[in-house]
Motif scaffolding. Sequence first.
Motif, PDB file in Angstrom:
ATOM      1  N   GLU A   1       0.876  -1.180   0.000  1.00 22.68           N
ATOM      2  CA  GLU A   1       0.000   0.000   0.000  1.00 22.68           C
ATOM      3  C   GLU A   1       0.907   1.222   0.000  1.00 22.68           C
ATOM      4  O   GLU A   1       1.615   1.475   0.977  1.00 22.68           O
ATOM      5  CB  GLU A   1      -0.899   0.017   1.241  1.00 22.68           C
ATOM      6  N   VAL A   2       0.916   1.931  -1.108  1.00 21.04           N
ATOM      7  CA  VAL A   2       1.740   3.131  -1.212  1.00 21.04           C
ATOM      8  C   VAL A   2       0.821   4.328  -0.960  1.00 21.04           C
ATOM      9  O   VAL A   2      -0.185   4.495  -1.646  1.00 21.04           O
ATOM     10  CB  VAL A   2       2.394   3.237  -2.608  1.00 21.04           C
ATOM     11  N   VAL A   3       1.151   5.096   0.038  1.00 21.65           N
ATOM     12  CA  VAL A   3       0.277   6.200   0.453  1.00 21.65           C
ATOM     13  C   VAL A   3       1.045   7.513   0.309  1.00 21.65           C
ATOM     14  O   VAL A   3       2.197   7.616   0.764  1.00 21.65           O
ATOM     15  CB  VAL A   3      -0.160   6.021   1.931  1.00 21.65           C
ATOM     16  N   TYR A   4       0.419   8.462  -0.331  1.00 26.71           N
ATOM     17  CA  TYR A   4       0.985   9.816  -0.376  1.00 26.71           C
ATOM     18  C   TYR A   4      -0.009  10.787   0.241  1.00 26.71           C
ATOM     19  O   TYR A   4      -1.211  10.682  -0.001  1.00 26.71           O
ATOM     20  CB  TYR A   4       1.239  10.275  -1.816  1.00 26.71           C
ATOM     21  N   ALA A   5       0.511  11.709   1.027  1.00 33.83           N
ATOM     22  CA  ALA A   5      -0.290  12.874   1.412  1.00 33.83           C
ATOM     23  C   ALA A   5       0.330  14.054   0.687  1.00 33.83           C
ATOM     24  O   ALA A   5       1.534  14.298   0.773  1.00 33.83           O
ATOM     25  CB  ALA A   5      -0.278  13.075   2.914  1.00 33.83           C
ATOM     26  N   ILE A   6      -0.516  14.728  -0.060  1.00 39.17           N
ATOM     27  CA  ILE A   6      -0.075  15.814  -0.946  1.00 39.17           C
ATOM     28  C   ILE A   6      -0.550  17.115  -0.311  1.00 39.17           C
ATOM     29  O   ILE A   6      -1.729  17.463  -0.417  1.00 39.17           O
ATOM     30  CB  ILE A   6      -0.694  15.633  -2.345  1.00 39.17           C
ATOM     31  N   THR A   7       0.341  17.798   0.372  1.00 38.36           N
ATOM     32  CA  THR A   7      -0.083  18.975   1.125  1.00 38.36           C
ATOM     33  C   THR A   7       0.563  20.229   0.564  1.00 38.36           C
ATOM     34  O   THR A   7       1.793  20.359   0.594  1.00 38.36           O
ATOM     35  CB  THR A   7       0.302  18.816   2.613  1.00 38.36           C
ATOM     36  N   PRO A   8      -0.253  21.162   0.048  1.00 35.27           N
ATOM     37  CA  PRO A   8       0.353  22.407  -0.418  1.00 35.27           C
ATOM     38  C   PRO A   8       1.002  23.142   0.760  1.00 35.27           C
ATOM     39  O   PRO A   8       0.391  23.266   1.831  1.00 35.27           O
ATOM     40  CB  PRO A   8      -0.837  23.221  -0.945  1.00 35.27           C
ATOM     41  N   GLU A   9       2.227  23.600   0.549  1.00 43.96           N
ATOM     42  CA  GLU A   9       2.848  24.475   1.552  1.00 43.96           C
ATOM     43  C   GLU A   9       2.467  25.907   1.208  1.00 43.96           C
ATOM     44  O   GLU A   9       1.967  26.654   2.039  1.00 43.96           O
ATOM     45  CB  GLU A   9       4.371  24.298   1.526  1.00 43.96           C
ATOM     46  N   THR A  10       2.700  26.265  -0.061  1.00 44.90           N
ATOM     47  CA  THR A  10       2.281  27.561  -0.605  1.00 44.90           C
ATOM     48  C   THR A  10       1.713  27.266  -1.995  1.00 44.90           C
ATOM     49  O   THR A  10       1.620  26.113  -2.392  1.00 44.90           O
ATOM     50  CB  THR A  10       3.496  28.508  -0.750  1.00 44.90           C
ATOM     51  N   GLU A  11       1.400  28.308  -2.737  1.00 43.27           N
ATOM     52  CA  GLU A  11       0.910  28.101  -4.118  1.00 43.27           C
ATOM     53  C   GLU A  11       1.962  27.405  -4.976  1.00 43.27           C
ATOM     54  O   GLU A  11       1.634  26.784  -5.983  1.00 43.27           O
ATOM     55  CB  GLU A  11       0.550  29.453  -4.757  1.00 43.27           C
ATOM     56  N   HIS A  12       3.224  27.527  -4.586  1.00 41.42           N
ATOM     57  CA  HIS A  12       4.297  27.006  -5.449  1.00 41.42           C
ATOM     58  C   HIS A  12       5.234  26.044  -4.735  1.00 41.42           C
ATOM     59  O   HIS A  12       6.368  25.840  -5.180  1.00 41.42           O
ATOM     60  CB  HIS A  12       5.096  28.177  -6.044  1.00 41.42           C
TER      61      HIS A  12
END
Length: 344
Positions: A256-267
């Motif tokens: 099970e490959v899990v990613y949490a994709i969290t914006p730090e800023t717009e870029h």
Amino acid sequence: MTSIPRDQWYVAAYGAEIGHDLFTRTVCGESILFWRTRDGAVTAVPDRCVHRRFPLSQAPSRLVDDQVVCGYHGFTYDAGGRCVAVPGQSRIPRTARLLPYPVVEQDSFVWVFIGDRAKAEASRIPRAPWLVSPDHTTVAGMEPLRARYSLLVDNLLDLSHETYLHGGYIGTPEVAATPITTAVDEQAGIVHVSRHIDDAECPPFYAKSTGLRGRIARWQDIEYTPPCLYLLHSRIAPVGSVPGPDGADPDAFHVEVVYAITPETEHSTHDFWCVARDFALGDEEVSTFLAESNRTVVLQDVEALNVLEQVIATEPAGCQELSINIDTGGLAARRLLQRLCAAS
Ligand code: FES
Ligand SMILES: [Fe+2]
């Protein structure tokens, strides 16, 4: 309009990152201060003193028991963000308050709610139970990405890039050569992308960790719940092996490959990655191998996406992309993200 949906839960950290020390991380452009109180709960408040904006994570600000003392003039706040002391006067202004963020610690992650706090429903947080299951062993990390989060969403929804960007690690020719099927659960707001390869070369990532020799069946089933949680159910088995009608799958290895994709800023983005396996439980050698291999693969993506961010930032107006069948998952994800942005 911002491209980052608000009124959403985001992973801010692993629970293991936060102890009884001041810890700061920027999520969706908001600088947040965390610490674990004496009773074990994680608290999250803005990392900005109400007096003259000094960051409360910045020395000489400090934690005294469960209170944070601003290092500039000494405003002192409790774990709920209430100001309990100011210098030179006993009257504490009524508005001297750090508004706490809703926080939920679940599946090894610390989730925070960004947006209108009245809309924070913990039951809406998507789950990744393997990360804390005794039936799995997990390795994990986080890499900072100097690129907008939507580039990582595109990247993870289209794994055909494994063949090219990760050749020799997790990519083999069959990945890009095998078509995908894409489905969107509009009600739940989840994108599903599947690629079932019946006969493929076994890449080193799986050959070394499972011990399988020869060619394999390799299944990739993606579930993306925008904006933050991405799951890749990866099944590796000898060619010809399929799960039984009752779901039993004794010949297969599951990751099970899990990613949490969290914006730090717009870029910029926090790229949390986890690899949970149901074999070689507790085997340190396999854990070290998978952790190092996956980090290498993540850094290959990071390097590519950092370049892409620069390309996008400097391209002339009117440049167009071209999409083909492999992009159906990414395009579906974009549509759901736009819907979330429009609603927030
Ligand atoms: S800036 Fe924090 S007490 Fe003055
Ligand atoms: Fe990748």
